[in-house]
Design an enzyme around this catalytic site. Structure first.
Site, PDB file in Angstrom:
ATOM      1  CB  CYS A   1      -0.920   0.000   1.225  1.00 13.14           C
ATOM      2  SG  CYS A   1      -1.879  -1.508   1.447  1.00 13.14           S
TER       3      CYS A   1
ATOM      4  CD  GLU B   1      -1.198   8.647   0.962  1.00 13.74           C
ATOM      5  OE1 GLU B   1      -1.569   9.857   0.933  1.00 13.74           O
ATOM      6  OE2 GLU B   1      -0.488   8.178   1.872  1.00 13.74           O
TER       7      GLU B   1
ATOM      8  N   GLY C   1       0.014   9.701  -6.402  1.00 19.05           N
ATOM      9  CA  GLY C   1       0.343   8.568  -7.251  1.00 19.05           C
ATOM     10  C   GLY C   1       1.778   8.713  -7.702  1.00 19.05           C
TER      11      GLY C   1
ATOM     12  CB  THR D   1      -2.494  -5.394  -6.091  1.00 16.75           C
ATOM     13  OG1 THR D   1      -2.394  -4.574  -7.257  1.00 16.75           O
ATOM     14  CG2 THR D   1      -2.749  -6.823  -6.512  1.00 16.75           C
TER      15      THR D   1
ATOM     16  CD  GLU E   1       6.685  -0.888 -10.383  1.00 17.91           C
ATOM     17  OE1 GLU E   1       7.790  -0.951  -9.827  1.00 17.91           O
ATOM     18  OE2 GLU E   1       5.644  -1.310  -9.853  1.00 17.91           O
ATOM     19  N   GLY E   2       4.524   3.650 -12.456  1.00 14.50           N
ATOM     20  CA  GLY E   2       5.009   4.839 -13.142  1.00 14.50           C
ATOM     21  C   GLY E   2       4.422   4.952 -14.538  1.00 14.50           C
ATOM     22  CB  THR E   3       2.171   7.471 -16.087  1.00 14.88           C
ATOM     23  OG1 THR E   3       3.014   8.621 -15.869  1.00 14.88           O
ATOM     24  CG2 THR E   3       1.108   7.401 -14.990  1.00 14.88           C
ATOM     25  CB  SER E   4       3.909   6.309 -20.890  1.00 15.56           C
ATOM     26  OG  SER E   4       3.644   4.943 -21.122  1.00 15.56           O
TER      27      SER E   4
END
Length: 408
Positions: A128, A131, A135, A164, A388-391
């Site tokens: 976790c 938030e 993000g 998740t 896991e991190g945007t483009s």
């Protein structure tokens, strides 16, 4: 130190083929059902536990592969089977990695076995971190952890989002702020044991894709955990905070952000997930193009279709090579001087989106229906450019690395 090679050894081939068989025989037939149900596929996870895939030992063995290819090979095959079910199987690993990276030997030995349980009593874990308002901007995190010296307990308050297995997990690993003045360097991670009062599940998210994976908010209201649940221990935390305060006072920008470095090292695994989904959609489209006849011949005989398939296969192979390179570099201690981890995740995730979209186009109207799996694969592929991190964040990391600017 292992040299880089594209030739898999016999052990790697055996594991790959074993996972492919599980993905083909167990995951694929159940994929559409669990996507529709939008529920955690407990029977599939239990089956994975029975054969040894859902276990700490399996992931430890792959992680210890000196070539670095154990994890990406496993991720590609499982996500080739189905992304939603695969994420339910590997999601616990996110929390386990958090403990392995920051915990003491005693904490690792105590908590990681409890995250998995066994084949007769399967357990899950949740990591976790994100938030509602934090993000990509981890420095905006608001969940607080305050130490109560009188009872040697930490008191956690806040709301976590996009977790998740959040709320249904046996063990939760929670990242919280212990010193707001230090931004992202003032964070620490905590184990929340099963049955701890004050931790509840907030809303469950009904998602566009990966619907077999449970994603929810985790609400922390005066959650009290023993001091021993602070990963790494208080002495280590106090030393780290003191160093961070000293560096902040001297405005030392040369210090590497440990959290960003950890993300950078883990991103090739997400790239491998994306490669698995892209490969699955490509194979459906290729088979369809060979067997679908229009105007008296297979549609693959048309340049418009054949060239698309050629581009799809090229992108998939290129993405895999980037993932393997980054995974090998991480395993052999080579620094990501050009953000190679982010490169692999960026290219593979966008490849998954493009390949699954083209697969729908090649199947035409059939591709737009749920009678064929490419529609589901396209929905699943959307997540890779986000989590896991945007483009956009990947491009920022790559650009700042190339420019020699510190990654905050």
């Amino acid at each position: 130190m292992a040299g880089f090679t594209l030739e898999l050894n016999d052990d790697q081939k055996q594991v790959r083929d074993w996972l492919h068989g599980f993905a083909s025989q167990v995951m694929r037939p159940a994929a559409a059902e669990w996507d529709e149900r939008e529920e955690t596929p407990w029977p599939i996870i239990q089956e994975a536990a029975k054969v040894g895939i859902y276990s700490l030992d399996f992931y430890a063995q792959q992680h210890l592969d000196p070539t670095g290819l154990g994890i990406p090979l496993a991720m590609e095959e499982l996500f080739w089977g189905d992304a939603g079910i695969a994420l339910s199987i590997v999601g616990t690993g996110l929390a386990a990695v958090g403990v392995l990276a920051n915990g003491t030997d005693e904490q690792i030995g105590t908590w990681i076995p409890q995250m998995y349980g066994d084949a007769a009593d399967v357990k899950l874990a949740a990591f976790c971190s994100s938030e509602p308002d934090a993000g990509s901007d981890v420095a905006a995190m608001r969940t607080r952890a305050v130490y109560d010296e009188s009872t040697d307990e930490w008191v956690l308050n806040g709301t976590k989002s996009w977790a998740t297995n959040g709320g249904i997990a046996h063990v939760h690993v929670v990242v919280a702020v212990v010193d707001p003045a230090l931004g992202s360097k003032g964070h620490a991670s905590f184990i929340v044991p099963p049955g701890t009062q004050g931790l509840t599940q907030g809303q469950k998210f009904h998602k566009h894709g990966i619907r077999a994976s449970h994603t929810a908010e985790v609400v922390l209201g005066d959650v009290r955990v023993p001091g021993e649940c602070l990963l790494g221990g208080k002495e280590k935390l106090d030393e780290r905070l003191a160093r961070a305060r000293e560096r902040a006072a001297t405005n030392d920008e040369r210090v590497k952000n440990a959290a960003m470095a950890t993300f950078e090292a883990s991103r090739p695994a997400v790239g491998a997930m994306a490669v698995g989904t892209a490969r699955a959609a490509y194979e459906v489209a290729l088979d369809y193009a060979k067997t679908r006849h229009q105007f008296g011949r297979p549609i693959i005989d048309n340049q418009g279709i054949a060239f698309q398939l050629a581009d799809m296969r090229t992108r998939i192979d290129a993405a895999r090579l980037l993932v393997w390179r980054a995974s090998w570099m991480a395993a052999t201690g080579r620094p990501f001087t050009s953000a190679e981890g982010s490169m692999s995740k960026l290219y593979a995730s966008e490849t998954a989106q493009q390949v699954t979209a083209r697969s729908i186009q090649i199947l035409g109207g059939n591709g737009f229906t749920r009678e064929y799996p490419v529609e589901r694969m396209h929905r699943d592929a959307a997540i890779y450019t986000i989590f896991e991190g945007t483009s956009e964040i990947q491009r920022l990391v790559i650009a700042r690395t190339l420019a020699g600017v510190p990654i905050r």
